[in-house]
Design a protein around this motif. Structure first.
Motif, mmCIF file in Angstrom:
data_model
loop_
_atom_site.group_PDB
_atom_site.id
_atom_site.type_symbol
_atom_site.label_atom_id
_atom_site.label_comp_id
_atom_site.label_asym_id
_atom_site.label_seq_id
_atom_site.Cartn_x
_atom_site.Cartn_y
_atom_site.Cartn_z
ATOM 1 N N ASN A 87 17.304 43.886 44.225
ATOM 2 C CA ASN A 87 16.316 43.055 44.476
ATOM 3 C C ASN A 87 16.640 41.821 45.236
ATOM 4 N N GLY A 88 18.125 41.851 45.570
ATOM 5 C CA GLY A 88 18.716 40.749 46.164
ATOM 6 C C GLY A 88 19.034 39.566 45.343
ATOM 7 N N ARG A 89 19.165 39.749 44.109
ATOM 8 C CA ARG A 89 19.406 38.616 43.085
ATOM 9 C C ARG A 89 21.050 38.694 42.875
ATOM 10 N N PRO A 90 21.730 37.672 42.168
ATOM 11 C CA PRO A 90 22.967 37.790 41.670
ATOM 12 C C PRO A 90 23.194 38.646 40.573
ATOM 13 N N PHE A 91 24.312 39.124 40.354
ATOM 14 C CA PHE A 91 24.558 39.961 39.150
ATOM 15 C C PHE A 91 24.417 39.100 37.735
ATOM 16 N N ASP A 92 23.860 39.840 36.808
ATOM 17 C CA ASP A 92 23.771 39.247 35.405
ATOM 18 C C ASP A 92 25.022 39.901 34.578
ATOM 19 N N LEU A 93 25.149 39.477 33.441
ATOM 20 C CA LEU A 93 26.281 40.187 32.584
ATOM 21 C C LEU A 93 26.162 41.498 32.338
ATOM 22 N N SER A 94 24.979 42.289 32.211
ATOM 23 C CA SER A 94 24.858 43.676 31.988
ATOM 24 C C SER A 94 25.369 44.293 33.272
ATOM 25 N N LEU A 95 24.609 43.972 34.567
ATOM 26 C CA LEU A 95 25.062 44.502 35.752
ATOM 27 C C LEU A 95 26.387 44.310 36.203
ATOM 28 N N ALA A 96 27.042 43.126 35.822
ATOM 29 C CA ALA A 96 28.477 42.931 36.320
ATOM 30 C C ALA A 96 29.366 43.785 35.011
ATOM 31 N N PHE A 97 29.173 43.944 34.036
ATOM 32 C CA PHE A 97 29.659 45.010 33.049
ATOM 33 C C PHE A 97 29.462 46.496 33.528
ATOM 34 N N LEU A 98 28.232 46.864 34.184
ATOM 35 C CA LEU A 98 28.285 48.214 34.478
ATOM 36 C C LEU A 98 29.090 48.589 35.827
ATOM 37 N N HIS A 99 29.011 47.582 36.587
ATOM 38 C CA HIS A 99 29.646 47.447 37.947
ATOM 39 C C HIS A 99 31.137 47.786 37.594
ATOM 40 N N THR A 100 31.635 46.862 36.796
ATOM 41 C CA THR A 100 33.143 46.860 36.444
ATOM 42 C C THR A 100 33.481 48.074 35.877
ATOM 43 N N PHE A 101 32.627 48.725 34.948
ATOM 44 C CA PHE A 101 32.744 49.973 34.285
ATOM 45 C C PHE A 101 32.705 51.097 35.339
ATOM 46 N N GLY A 102 31.957 51.012 36.407
ATOM 47 C CA GLY A 102 31.904 52.053 37.400
ATOM 48 C C GLY A 102 33.228 51.976 38.370
ATOM 49 N N TYR A 103 33.763 50.862 38.458
ATOM 50 C CA TYR A 103 34.946 50.657 39.408
ATOM 51 C C TYR A 103 36.128 51.152 38.511
ATOM 52 N N THR A 104 36.150 50.668 37.191
ATOM 53 C CA THR A 104 37.199 51.273 36.423
ATOM 54 C C THR A 104 37.203 52.815 36.292
ATOM 55 N N LEU A 105 36.221 53.312 36.167
ATOM 56 C CA LEU A 105 36.132 54.643 36.056
ATOM 57 C C LEU A 105 36.433 55.333 37.688
ATOM 58 N N SER A 106 36.222 54.681 38.470
ATOM 59 C CA SER A 106 36.656 55.270 39.947
ATOM 60 C C SER A 106 38.058 55.076 40.020
ATOM 61 N N MET A 107 38.416 54.064 39.498
ATOM 62 C CA MET A 107 40.165 53.769 39.721
ATOM 63 C C MET A 107 41.032 54.890 38.816
ATOM 64 N N ALA A 108 40.214 55.219 37.564
ATOM 65 C CA ALA A 108 40.846 55.953 36.786
ATOM 66 C C ALA A 108 40.969 57.544 37.188
ATOM 67 N N VAL A 109 39.928 57.724 38.050
ATOM 68 C CA VAL A 109 39.790 59.207 38.876
ATOM 69 C C VAL A 109 39.838 59.049 40.094
ATOM 70 N N PRO A 110 40.949 59.293 40.718
ATOM 71 C CA PRO A 110 41.364 59.213 42.217
ATOM 72 C C PRO A 110 40.382 59.633 43.370
ATOM 73 N N ILE A 111 39.867 60.541 43.097
ATOM 74 C CA ILE A 111 38.898 61.285 44.027
ATOM 75 C C ILE A 111 37.653 60.555 44.145
ATOM 76 N N LEU A 112 37.133 60.065 43.017
ATOM 77 C CA LEU A 112 36.130 58.945 42.938
ATOM 78 C C LEU A 112 36.267 57.744 43.755
ATOM 79 N N GLN A 113 37.609 57.317 43.870
ATOM 80 C CA GLN A 113 37.908 56.183 44.467
ATOM 81 C C GLN A 113 37.963 56.394 45.821
ATOM 82 N N VAL A 114 38.595 57.525 46.307
ATOM 83 C CA VAL A 114 38.576 57.953 47.755
ATOM 84 C C VAL A 114 37.095 58.028 48.239
#
Length: 147
Positions: A87-114
Motif C-alpha cells: 500500500n506504499g506505507r512504511p514497514f511496521d514491526l510485524s512486516l519488518a519481522f516477516l521481511h527479516t525472517f524471509g531474508y534469514t531463511l533465504s540466506m540459510a538456503v543458498p538456492i533461495l538467495q540465488v
C-alpha cells in the motif's frame, strides 16, 4: 492495484536499486559484525564460543528493529533506499519481522538467495523473493516534501 510507484511510468523509484541493495548489505554486514564484536568483548570473549548464534541473533534484531523504526536498515538509509509495503506505507514491526525472517531463511538456503538475487536483477521493481511474497519493494527514498 498497488499504491506503489509504477515501474514503467516512474522508473526513478527503482533506478539502481539492486546495486544499492548490495552496498547496503555490505554496510549492514559490517555494522552487524562490529556489534557482535562489542558483545563478544562485553561477555569477556565467551561470545566467541557461540559466534554463529550470536551473529545470527544480533543480525536478526538489528534488521528487524532498524526496518521497523525507519522502513530501512542503516545501510539502506546510507544508500537512499526505503522499504514500502504493497500500500506504499512504511514497514511496521510485524512486516519488518516477516521481511527479516524471509531474508534469514533465504540466506540459510543458498538456492533461495540465488533466486532472490536473480529476481532483483531482472524484475521491473527489483523485488527479491521475500519482497515478492510480501508484496513489498525497496525504493529510492522519496524527497522529504513528498513523504
Amino acid at each position: 492495484m498497488s499504491a506503489l510507484p509504477d515501474a514503467d511510468r516512474q522508473p526513478q523509484f527503482y533506478e539502481n536499486v539492486p546495486a544499492k541493495r548490495l552496498i547496503a548489505w555490505i554496510v549492514d554486514t559490517i555494522l552487524i559484525v562490529l556489534l557482535s564484536l562489542v558483545v563478544v568483548v562485553l561477555t569477556a570473549f565467551v561470545g566467541l564460543f557461540v559466534w554463529p548464534i550470536l551473529y545470527l541473533t544480533i543480525g536478526f534484531i538489528y534488521r528487524t528493529v532498524t526496518i521497523a523504526n525507519g522502513s530501512a536498515t542503516w545501510g539502506m538509509r546510507f544508500v537512499g533506499l526505503e522499504l514500502r509495503d504493497i500500500n506504499g506505507r512504511p514497514f511496521d514491526l510485524s512486516l519488518a519481522f516477516l521481511h527479516t525472517f524471509g531474508y534469514t531463511l533465504s540466506m540459510a538456503v543458498p538456492i533461495l538467495q540465488v533466486i532472490s538475487v536473480i529476481m532483483m536483477m531482472t524484475g521491473s521493481r527489483a523485488q527479491g523473493l521475500t519482497d515478492s511474497l510480501l508484496g513489498s519493494v525497496a525504493l529510492n527514498r522519496r524527497a522529504s516534501a513528498l513523504s
